[in-house]
Scaffold this active site. Structure first.
Site, PDB file in Angstrom:
ATOM      1  N   ARG A 165       0.828  -1.204   0.000  1.00  0.00           N
ATOM      2  CA  ARG A 165       0.000   0.000   0.000  1.00  0.00           C
ATOM      3  C   ARG A 165       0.864   1.257   0.000  1.00  0.00           C
ATOM      4  O   ARG A 165       0.535   2.246  -0.658  1.00  0.00           O
ATOM      5  CB  ARG A 165      -0.932   0.013   1.209  1.00  0.00           C
ATOM      6  CG  ARG A 165      -2.121  -0.924   1.085  1.00  0.00           C
ATOM      7  CD  ARG A 165      -3.235  -0.519   2.038  1.00  0.00           C
ATOM      8  NE  ARG A 165      -3.736   0.813   1.726  1.00  0.00           N
ATOM      9  CZ  ARG A 165      -4.493   1.542   2.547  1.00  0.00           C
ATOM     10  NH1 ARG A 165      -4.809   1.059   3.743  1.00  0.00           N
ATOM     11  NH2 ARG A 165      -4.917   2.737   2.195  1.00  0.00           N
TER      12      ARG A 165
ATOM     13  N   ASP B 174       9.110   8.408  -5.643  1.00  0.00           N
ATOM     14  CA  ASP B 174      10.132   9.313  -5.125  1.00  0.00           C
ATOM     15  C   ASP B 174      10.138   9.376  -3.601  1.00  0.00           C
ATOM     16  O   ASP B 174      10.771  10.259  -3.020  1.00  0.00           O
ATOM     17  CB  ASP B 174       9.921  10.716  -5.691  1.00  0.00           C
ATOM     18  CG  ASP B 174       8.566  11.305  -5.306  1.00  0.00           C
ATOM     19  OD1 ASP B 174       7.748  10.596  -4.683  1.00  0.00           O
ATOM     20  OD2 ASP B 174       8.321  12.489  -5.630  1.00  0.00           O
TER      21      ASP B 174
ATOM     22  N   PRO C 134      -7.647   6.944  -6.244  1.00  0.00           N
ATOM     23  CA  PRO C 134      -9.077   6.685  -6.411  1.00  0.00           C
ATOM     24  C   PRO C 134      -9.661   5.881  -5.263  1.00  0.00           C
ATOM     25  O   PRO C 134      -8.967   5.158  -4.552  1.00  0.00           O
ATOM     26  CB  PRO C 134      -9.133   5.882  -7.716  1.00  0.00           C
ATOM     27  CG  PRO C 134      -7.801   5.201  -7.780  1.00  0.00           C
ATOM     28  CD  PRO C 134      -6.819   6.157  -7.165  1.00  0.00           C
TER      29      PRO C 134
END
Length: 349
Positions: free
Chosen positions: A77, A89, A172
């Protein structure tokens, strides 16, 4: 179930692309992946700046995995939440009131403290050399391998971002439509096979009932459950996720794949559950209703061979995800502490 000729051909191509990174065996990265040219296979070993960086990371992951079997799901996750926003990053690791980690979508993320501990070891061994972005990618690979996924090559040489903002987070909802989800993945350079495969990460881990309650009680504002859910499974979920009728009511968690449950092991049942209408999240169930993914579901659900196809595909797709918009060369920096940019690091000497 007999596999279609198209499916067999698809996974033969996949096998060629992956070079079959099965179990503990790595293969040459130039053969297995189409990497960004600026990332390198064994970057730290080749440069001699931190020859055993990957071994240091793997050893630390093994230590913490023995204490916490939820680590693979947490790291997956974290990696997803990092790579799908501004790119891989390590911006998800930065502290601050307006940082990505404080965005609503990320409020239940975990594993930050383990990444910090791994970074501490690397800083002791090789000060200012190994990026937090590489540590997150390597640690995720090693953790999911311990949970039963295949190991896979992680090309390294990423640098860390120097900014993080809640405003940039557009992850989302699990209730997103299939078309929106695919468009979202394609905007990051991934494809429909990557999407179907990476949803298979829901073979492990859990989710909060708040992400499921619409399917259980008010699907598409009908005040009825999702008609695509297996009725018996829906009844079990309703017992675990009672209606929330008051403010500040608790938000329990449920396993994304009850078959693997508290073992937190990658299991071959996720795609079978999709076929049986027993997916917890709506986005998972939508795999069954899309012409581009039903064949993939059938392939991955086809017994031991199908599970092995999924494991190989998963290795490739996580590798591809880890290469989204990486910073290399003079871009970014090598943070000395993963929670702070070097400029804002309160621990700098």
């Amino acid at each position: 179930m007999m596999r279609t000729e198209a499916a067999v051909f698809l996974f033969r191509l996949l096998a060629l692309a992956l070079g079959l990174c099965i179990a503990n065996h790595y293969v040459d990265a130039a053969v297995t992946l189409q990497p960004p040219v600026k990332l390198k296979w064994h970057y730290y070993r080749r440069s001699s700046t931190c020859r055993y960086a990957e071994e240091f990371v793997r050893h630390q992951v093994e230590i913490y995995y023995r204490k916490d079997k939820t680590l693979p799901a947490k790291f997956l996750r974290l990696l997803y939440s990092d790579c799908f926003v501004t790119g891989c990053d390590a911006s998800i690791l930065l502290d601050g009131p307006d940082s990505e980690k404080n965005a609503k979508q990320n409020r239940w993320l975990g594993g930050f403290e383990i990444i910090d501990k791994i970074k501490t070891v690397l800083e002791y061994r090789c000060p200012g050399v190994v990026s937090c972005a590489d540590i997150l990618n390597l640690a995720t690979r090693d953790a999911v391998h311990l949970a039963g996924a295949p190991s896979y090559p992680v090309l390294t040489g990423r640098r860390d971002g120097t900014s993080s903002s809640v405003a940039s987070v557009d992850l989302p909802s699990p209730s997103i439509s299939w078309e929106q989800a695919l468009s979202y993945f394609q905007s990051r350079g991934l494809d429909v096979l990557d999407l179907a495969t990476l949803l298979g990460a829901h073979s492990i881990g859990n989710t909060h009932c708040s992400y499921v309650e619409d399917r259980l009680y008010n699907f598409n504002y009908t005040t009825k459950p999702d008609p695509t859910m297996n009725p018996e499974f829906a009844a079990k979920l309703r017992k675990q996720c009672p209606p929330r009728t008051i403010n500040n009511q608790t938000d329990p968690v449920v396993f994304l794949n009850p078959d693997s449950g508290s073992t937190y092991r990658f299991a071959g049942t996720y795609f079978n559950r999709v076929k049986s209408h027993k997916s917890v999240l709506a986005i998972d169930q939508q795999l069954l209703y899309n012409k581009d993914t039903i064949q993939i579901v059938n392939e991955f659900a086809d017994g031991a061979d199908g599970f092995e196809d999924f494991r190989r595909s998963f290795a490739l797709s996580v590798s591809r995800m880890g290469n989204i918009n990486v910073l290399t060369g003079k871009a970014g920096e090598i943070r000395r502490h993963c929670r702070y940019t070097n400029k804002n690091n309160p621990y700098k000497s």
